[in-house]
Design an enzyme around this catalytic site. Structure first.
Site, PDB file in Angstrom:
ATOM      1  N   CYS A 337     -14.168   5.692  23.275  1.00 44.11           N
ATOM      2  CA  CYS A 337     -13.955   6.527  24.450  1.00 44.11           C
ATOM      3  C   CYS A 337     -12.494   6.454  24.901  1.00 44.11           C
ATOM      4  CB  CYS A 337     -14.919   6.125  25.566  1.00 44.11           C
ATOM      5  SG  CYS A 337     -15.073   7.372  26.873  1.00 44.11           S
ATOM      6  N   HIS A 435     -20.289   5.896  23.047  1.00 41.19           N
ATOM      7  CA  HIS A 435     -20.646   4.562  23.532  1.00 41.19           C
ATOM      8  C   HIS A 435     -21.945   4.112  22.875  1.00 41.19           C
ATOM      9  CE1 HIS A 435     -17.604   4.179  26.644  1.00 41.19           C
ATOM     10  NE2 HIS A 435     -17.884   5.388  27.072  1.00 41.19           N
TER      11      HIS A 435
END
Length: 492
Positions: A337, A435
């Site tokens: 991310c 994630h």
């Protein structure tokens, strides 16, 4: 209408989340319709639900309760981003960035309404609500606006289970002081206390417990030994302070010459560091949170975690000289991310994300990617077909996880796209918005195998650590060590 039990604490990181998750699974196993609830959470560890994002603990507790996670489980989420500001997420949707005074002056009434309405919906749909407090219930400077503790206890008419951590000492002073400082009406709702993180002979606590109960009239319902069921951490207090080094997984049985170290820069605004927990549970893998200025000489791989403020954390890494050290590093590198965004060549519209006024920020330069920030935010569960390359070479199949990010990343040159055309990878570097990447066995196994290979070490014969289902472990942990009968829960 549901009964509500508020699991409140004398401080942060005392074990409230574990106790709440254990209670959720314990009741669900007895066919009780149960749901978690936390009126207001402050955490950069979040998860995506169908309606938006919630704190990781409520996501975990919903899974433990056997219900679909929803924003009703955590209607108000504050995500710190630096310089005294937090992003306010209301009913799963980002509202804006506010300092504490602005939040209380402009949005407190809306937050209270959202929490009450969410609790009412849960109360109509379930038999029991296990609510979790935040920090300490005895913060007297906040009692007129303590949404997660005082207000929840009042509008839910909740019984209160008070949780205190003995590890740092002073547990009885914490318990007595907390009971002295809570509002009188809340004090009457305290049904019992639990002491957590105890090491040693429980009988040695008996005189203190007896004196505490005589003084306060509140029973100590249990003493939980120091243990970790394996649930994701929520509080960043579980991590070392910025500037200090800490190793997770160093207690495993593999000798140094049969182990590898995954270095993780301890970003000032680190988020979703739970992405690293599956690696730390692997036999022979040590996850080292290192200061941004630390050398990488002892590292066998590097993982850049998520950040609540990619721009300011990237500037912090750059100021610490991390770019040069990372560019000289020849082991596997993964960016997750915000870490993926940092690995690129440039970030544009940086003033949207950062607290400064710079529009363009130079990246770490390991991937041919540029990221442009905008006001829109992606929050979703995703599944991707992984075609493993670079640090994940040899992996294939479907991987799942979630995305929570602002900004979009595009290629500036040729690179592999290992996730159904998303992400970017070279021979040694990989970036993705996904994630929970390492929760997926195929991705985790490939990364661990490639890290051992790059280090010139044979992987240990043991494939991983067997810990059992963490929800079942938490439920058994609570049931074994806590007398639940005085709490009046169903099926006791």
């Amino acid at each position: 209408m549901a009964e509500t039990l508020l699991v409140a604490g004398t401080a942060s990181h005392v074990g409230k989340s574990t106790v709440a998750a254990g209670l959720c699974r314990y009741l669900a196993d007895r066919d009780v319709s149960v749901a978690p609830f936390k009126a207001q959470n402050m955490s950069n560890n979040a998860r995506a639900t169908p309606g938006g994002e919630v704190g990781v603990s409520q996501y975990v507790q919903a899974r433990a309760a056997g219900v679909t996670p929803s924003t009703d489980h955590n209607p108000v989420l504050l995500k710190p981003r630096g310089d005294g500001e937090s992003q306010l997420v209301l009913d799963g949707e980002a509202v804006g960035h506010f300092e504490a005074r602005g939040y209380y002056d402009e949005h407190w009434a809306d937050a209270l309404d959202a929490a009450r309405v969410a609790h009412d919906r849960l109360s109509q749909a379930h038999d029991v609500i296990i609510a979790e407090g935040a920090g300490s219930i005895a913060e007297i400077n906040l009692h007129d606006r303590d949404l997660a503790n005082v207000e929840t206890a009042r509008f839910a008419d909740a019984d209160i289970l008070l949780v205190a951590d003995i590890e740092r000492g002073g547990v009885f002073a914490s318990l007595v002081g907390t009971l002295e400082l809570v509002p009188d009406d809340i004090r009457e709702q305290v049904a019992g206390a639990v002491i957590t993180k105890f090491r040693g002979d429980r009988s040695l606590l008996a005189p203190g417990i007896e004196a505490f109960e005589d003084r306060t009239g509140v029973p100590v319902l249990g003493v939980l030994p120091y243990d970790d069921p394996g649930l994701p951490e929520e509080d960043s207090v579980a991590l070392p302070p910025v500037g200090e080094r800490s190793v997770v997984g160093a207690d495993d049985s593999a000798p140094d010459d049969e182990s590898v170290t995954v270095a993780v820069p301890r970003l000032p605004r680190i988020s979703n560091f739970t992405d690293l927990q599956p690696l730390a549970r692997e036999h022979g893998v040590r996850v080292a949170y290192v200061p941004p200025e630390a050398a990488l000489d002892d590292a066998d791989a590097v993982v850049l975690p998520g950040s609540k403020n990619t721009v300011d954390d990237l500037l912090a890494l750059t100021d610490a000289g991390f770019r040069d050290r990372l560019q000289s590093f020849d082991g596997p590198v993964v960016g997750l991310c915000g870490g993926y965004q940092m690995l690129g060549e440039e970030i544009t519209n940086a003033d949207i994300e950062g607290t400064g006024d710079a529009d363009h920020i130079e990246g770490l330069g390991l991937l041919p990617v540029t990221t442009a920030f905008s006001e829109s935010k992606t929050v979703e569960h995703v599944e991707r077909t992984l075609d493993g390359v670079g640090p994940l070479s040899g992996a294939s199949g479907t991987v799942g996880g979630y995305e929570i990010h602002m900004g979009d990343s595009t290629l500036t040159d040729t690179a592999a796209r290992p996730f159904d055309g998303d992400g970017a990878a070279t021979d040694t570097v990989l970036g993705t918005y996904l994630h929970d990447l390492f929760v997926n066995d195929t991705a985790r196994d490939a990364f661990v195998r490639n890290t051992f290979e790059a280090a010139g070490i044979d992987p240990p014969a043991e494939e991983g650590r067997e810990g059992g289902d963490p929800y079942d472990r938490a439920a058994g942990f609570v049931a074994e060590h806590v007398d639940l009968s005085p709490l009046g829960l169903p099926d006791q």
